[in-house]
Design an enzyme around this catalytic site. Sequence first.
Site, mmCIF file in Angstrom:
data_model
loop_
_atom_site.group_PDB
_atom_site.id
_atom_site.type_symbol
_atom_site.label_atom_id
_atom_site.label_comp_id
_atom_site.label_asym_id
_atom_site.label_seq_id
_atom_site.Cartn_x
_atom_site.Cartn_y
_atom_site.Cartn_z
ATOM 1 N N LYS A 162 29.708 42.704 32.758
ATOM 2 C CA LYS A 162 30.066 43.466 33.654
ATOM 3 C C LYS A 162 30.841 44.736 33.995
ATOM 4 C CE LYS A 162 33.375 43.221 37.214
ATOM 5 N NZ LYS A 162 34.373 44.419 37.628
ATOM 6 N N ASP A 211 32.928 39.117 42.867
ATOM 7 C CA ASP A 211 32.444 39.841 42.152
ATOM 8 C C ASP A 211 30.579 39.175 41.648
ATOM 9 O OD1 ASP A 211 33.653 42.310 41.494
ATOM 10 O OD2 ASP A 211 34.776 41.290 39.690
HETATM 11 O O1 C5P Z 1 37.416 37.879 45.042
HETATM 12 P P1 C5P Z 1 38.490 37.921 43.699
HETATM 13 O O2 C5P Z 1 39.140 36.294 43.825
HETATM 14 O O3 C5P Z 1 37.903 37.944 42.634
HETATM 15 O O4 C5P Z 1 39.657 38.704 43.762
HETATM 16 C C1 C5P Z 1 40.888 38.134 43.448
HETATM 17 C C2 C5P Z 1 42.181 38.590 44.348
HETATM 18 O O5 C5P Z 1 41.684 40.285 44.396
HETATM 19 C C3 C5P Z 1 42.592 38.851 45.646
HETATM 20 O O6 C5P Z 1 43.118 37.588 46.293
HETATM 21 C C4 C5P Z 1 42.429 40.236 46.338
HETATM 22 O O7 C5P Z 1 43.636 40.326 46.271
HETATM 23 C C5 C5P Z 1 41.792 41.284 45.273
HETATM 24 N N1 C5P Z 1 40.317 42.225 46.010
HETATM 25 C C6 C5P Z 1 40.785 42.589 47.211
HETATM 26 N N2 C5P Z 1 39.732 43.693 47.410
HETATM 27 C C7 C5P Z 1 38.227 43.377 46.437
HETATM 28 C C8 C5P Z 1 38.416 42.311 45.378
HETATM 29 C C9 C5P Z 1 39.632 41.604 45.162
HETATM 30 O O8 C5P Z 1 41.484 42.809 47.746
HETATM 31 N N3 C5P Z 1 37.291 43.558 47.548
#
Ligand code: C5P
Length: 302
Positions: free
Chosen positions: A8, A134
């Site tokens: 994406k 995501d």
């Molecule tokens: O959700 P995901 O594991 O992809 O997120 C990775 C990191 O990105 C999280 O640990 C966080 O630090 C940050 N993040 C965030 N806010 C979001 C998505 C991701 O702070 N909406």
Amino acid sequence: MVIHSFAKVNLFLEIINKRPDNYHNLNTFFERISLRDKIILKTRRDNLIKIYCSDPHVPLGKSNLCWQAAKLLQDKSKIKKGLDIKITKHIPVGAGLGGGSSNAASILSALNKLWRLGLSKNRLAALGAQLGSDVPFFIYDTPFAQGQGRGEKIHLLKKLNRVKLWHILVVPKIHVSTPRIYKRWDACLSGRQACLPAGRAFSGLTKPASNVKIIISKLTKKNLLFEPSLLFNSLEPVTLKLYPEVRRIKEKLKRLGLKNILMSGSGGTVFAIIPSAEEAAALAKRLKKEGGPWRAFAVSTV
Ligand code: C5P
């Protein structure tokens, strides 16, 4: 079972605020693109989940999102069968293209069929949200969607199903750490760090000139080249400051005369909207031939 797992880009990503759980509320606009990984699933006689991957940067153990996706469904459904998961990686890792999340979503959707679990898309998306913000976007099998909350609350945009954009993607040969970028964004906001090149306002504090509604309205009218200010990403100035390689790619694309240029996710992929498939392919060829510290891809909405 052979499955394809797409990448994406985010055409828009505005951070609304930081949440008590340390995530950030977002308003984002996802586009699924044709760059894809191939995954082969084979049932095992024992109940182990084994990952094999063509890219040595991908972890093969319990931290792998595909492993976590398979384990989640194995535990939920009390399935006794194990799996071999063979991933042929084409989506660059740590590049803001959602490769790991897409792979996890593909595993959830595929095992739902293979093991006849009968879970709805909403249920799979809720499970996917436990693995990464995501993941739900990829569960819904849609070319475009708006994401809110952490990015996991998906609003489908069926009226955009026939819209097709072309892009050049330029991916620096570095891995960008998403938590590092969000942490630095927090620090910028609280004024503890100089986050930007001198003389530039911090975009985390300024409102973007666009919003998701304007982008949707342009796409609905098949107006596929936007005013440059429509594409927006709150994280871009942070990543450009921390990773000069990404800033140099953005400058390079500007020098090529491109107008709709944006970083995807937390970076470091920089992409541009290109009027046609031919022009995107020619640009990718030119950038590859130049042999800079990047990888270049011509892709479309899919
Ligand atoms: O959700 P995901 O594991 O992809 O997120 C990775 C990191 O990105 C999280 O640990 C966080 O630090 C940050 N993040 C965030 N806010 C979001 C998505 C991701 O702070 N909406």
